[in-house]
Write an enzyme that holds these catalytic residues in place. Structure first.
Site, PDB file in Angstrom:
ATOM      1  N   ARG A  34       0.836  -1.204   0.000  1.00  0.00           N
ATOM      2  CA  ARG A  34       0.000   0.000   0.000  1.00  0.00           C
ATOM      3  C   ARG A  34       0.866   1.248   0.000  1.00  0.00           C
ATOM      4  NH1 ARG A  34      -2.719   4.083   2.730  1.00  0.00           N
ATOM      5  NH2 ARG A  34      -4.908   4.327   2.104  1.00  0.00           N
ATOM      6  N   CYS A  35       1.928   1.243   0.796  1.00  0.00           N
ATOM      7  CA  CYS A  35       2.822   2.401   0.862  1.00  0.00           C
ATOM      8  C   CYS A  35       3.450   2.703  -0.497  1.00  0.00           C
ATOM      9  CB  CYS A  35       3.938   2.162   1.876  1.00  0.00           C
ATOM     10  SG  CYS A  35       3.403   2.059   3.588  1.00  0.00           S
TER      11      CYS A  35
END
Length: 409
Positions: A398-399
């Protein structure tokens, strides 16, 4: 399906159609033990393998019908057709890199101008060493005192985590003021892309801008539904920023009617809200929390008649909070099932930082095998990517991704 708007993100789980990444480059090789902590890395990734791992990530996305675009390509396209914008960008980049002397500024401008736009962007991200400016000489006190430091401009290794500098919300986005000095320059790219790129200029409302005086980072911004936005109050995001975003969204009459401000521990293990929990299906979340842990949240709503924001404080378990505001019973899958040893280890390697590419389909790091097994037992389709080097930066799938378009759900 063609979307009328270049940004369309009204959930964390709608099928991902277009995403922004950064492919690792020489910036990782300009990390040294003496500066890596200041540049927010706990270790130095091996670039050759990091590229292979990241390409596996991008290939997994493409294999699932996602259009992958790279930030370095978007900014290159932005600057290629207008020399005045390019010159303005170079000057701003040098200034925000902390360069103040006239002769050093001139040397850097010459250095950047004498290469293609693509190479210029790559070298800006990589950092500028003294060897890069071999013709630059200075006998100033500052240069002599700092002559052993090999870098004139520090590298930007954290741009790998494209989620943080800016974040898509609805049809617009926040261009964030980063918490640490070392990450401030990352948002210059967003400023120019969304101001001048032919696809995005004049088409994307900005809910928060990089010149604000309080900090906000994209890892703390989670779009839970068309109605509910969650923002973490963390070591990287200040409460005042949450109120600013809320007011802008409420006043512009976007679909969001509730902003949930989650107060989370201010520590590196809980750096952003998306290291605490992420959504993977309509009613399912991954998380790293104990069974009895209660969150303090602040629900922000808008009183149209008075034009004021109402704030209600609550303290409850995560599943109760999410269940109430999403109107459904919520399942929480804990890292490694909540095991004290394995859960802590897999959280450190972003076991709760999953990227949903569709409801019930997620990309994860393969190293978090206990959490991944649990996800599969819950019926989640899991795409595992290698991560021995990528995980050294303390950020998960996600990052490393910034959704630009998701299908509505």
């Amino acid at each position: 399906m063609q979307y009328l708007k270049p940004i369309n993100v009204f959930s964390e789980i709608g099928r991902l159609k277009k995403v922004l990444l950064h492919r690792p480059g020489k910036e990782l090789e300009n990390l040294t033990p003496s500066i890596m902590k200041r540049l927010l890395f706990d270790d130095i990734p091996y670039l050759h393998v990091a590229i292979q791992e990241h390409d596996s990530f991008a290939d997994t996305l493409r294999g699932n019908g996602v259009e992958v675009v790279y930030i370095e390509d978007l900014i290159s396209e932005t600057l290629s057709n207008d020399d005045s914008i390019k010159e303005q960008f170079i000057s701003q980049f040098i200034l925000e890199a902390g360069i103040r002397t006239e002769n050093k500024t001139r040397a850097l401008k010459d250095y950047f101008c004498n290469m293609s736009v693509n190479d210029m962007i790559s070298n800006m991200i990589a950092g500028v060493t003294r060897d890069d400016l071999k013709n630059y000489k200075s006998d100033s006190l500052n240069s002599l005192v700092n002559s052993e430091y090999p870098l004139i401009i520090d590298p930007m290794p954290n741009i790998l985590f494209t989620r943080d500098p800016f974040a898509s919300i609805g049809h617009g986005l926040t261009i964030n003021r980063m918490s640490t000095k070392t990450r401030h320059r990352e948002t210059i790219f967003a400023e120019y892309i969304f101001k001048y790129h032919p696809i995005y200029k004049d088409n994307v409302p900005i809910w928060y801008n990089r010149d604000e005086d309080t900090t906000l980072e994209g890892g703390d911004e989670l779009v839970l539904s068309r109605d509910v936005l969650a923002i973490g109050v963390s070591e990287r995001t200040e409460s005042e920023s949450v109120e600013k975003v809320a007011r802008k969204l409420f006043e512009q009459k976007i679909s969001f009617n509730t902003i949930l401000a989650f107060q989370i521990p201010q520590s590196r293990a809980y750096m952003h809200l998306d290291t605490v929990f992420t959504q993977i299906d309509h009613t399912t979340f991954t998380s790293f929390i104990s069974d009895d842990m209660k969150f303090t949240i602040y629900a922000l709503t808008y009183d149209v008649s008075s034009g004021s924001i109402k704030v209600k404080s609550e303290k409850a378990k995560l599943e109760d909070i999410l269940g109430f505001y999403l109107g459904c019973k919520v399942n929480i899958i804990k890292c490694a099932g909540g095991d004290l040893i394995h859960g802590a280890r897999e959280q450190w390697n972003d076991g709760a930082n999953t990227l949903a590419i569709a409801p019930g389909e997620v990309i994860v790091y393969s190293r978090n095998h206990m959490t991944n097994k649990l996800l599969e037992e819950f019926g989640i389709k899991v795409y595992q990517i290698p991560s021995s080097e990528l995980s050294r930066g303390r950020g998960g799938p996600r990052c490393m991704s910034m959704p630009l378009i998701r299908e509505d759900i």
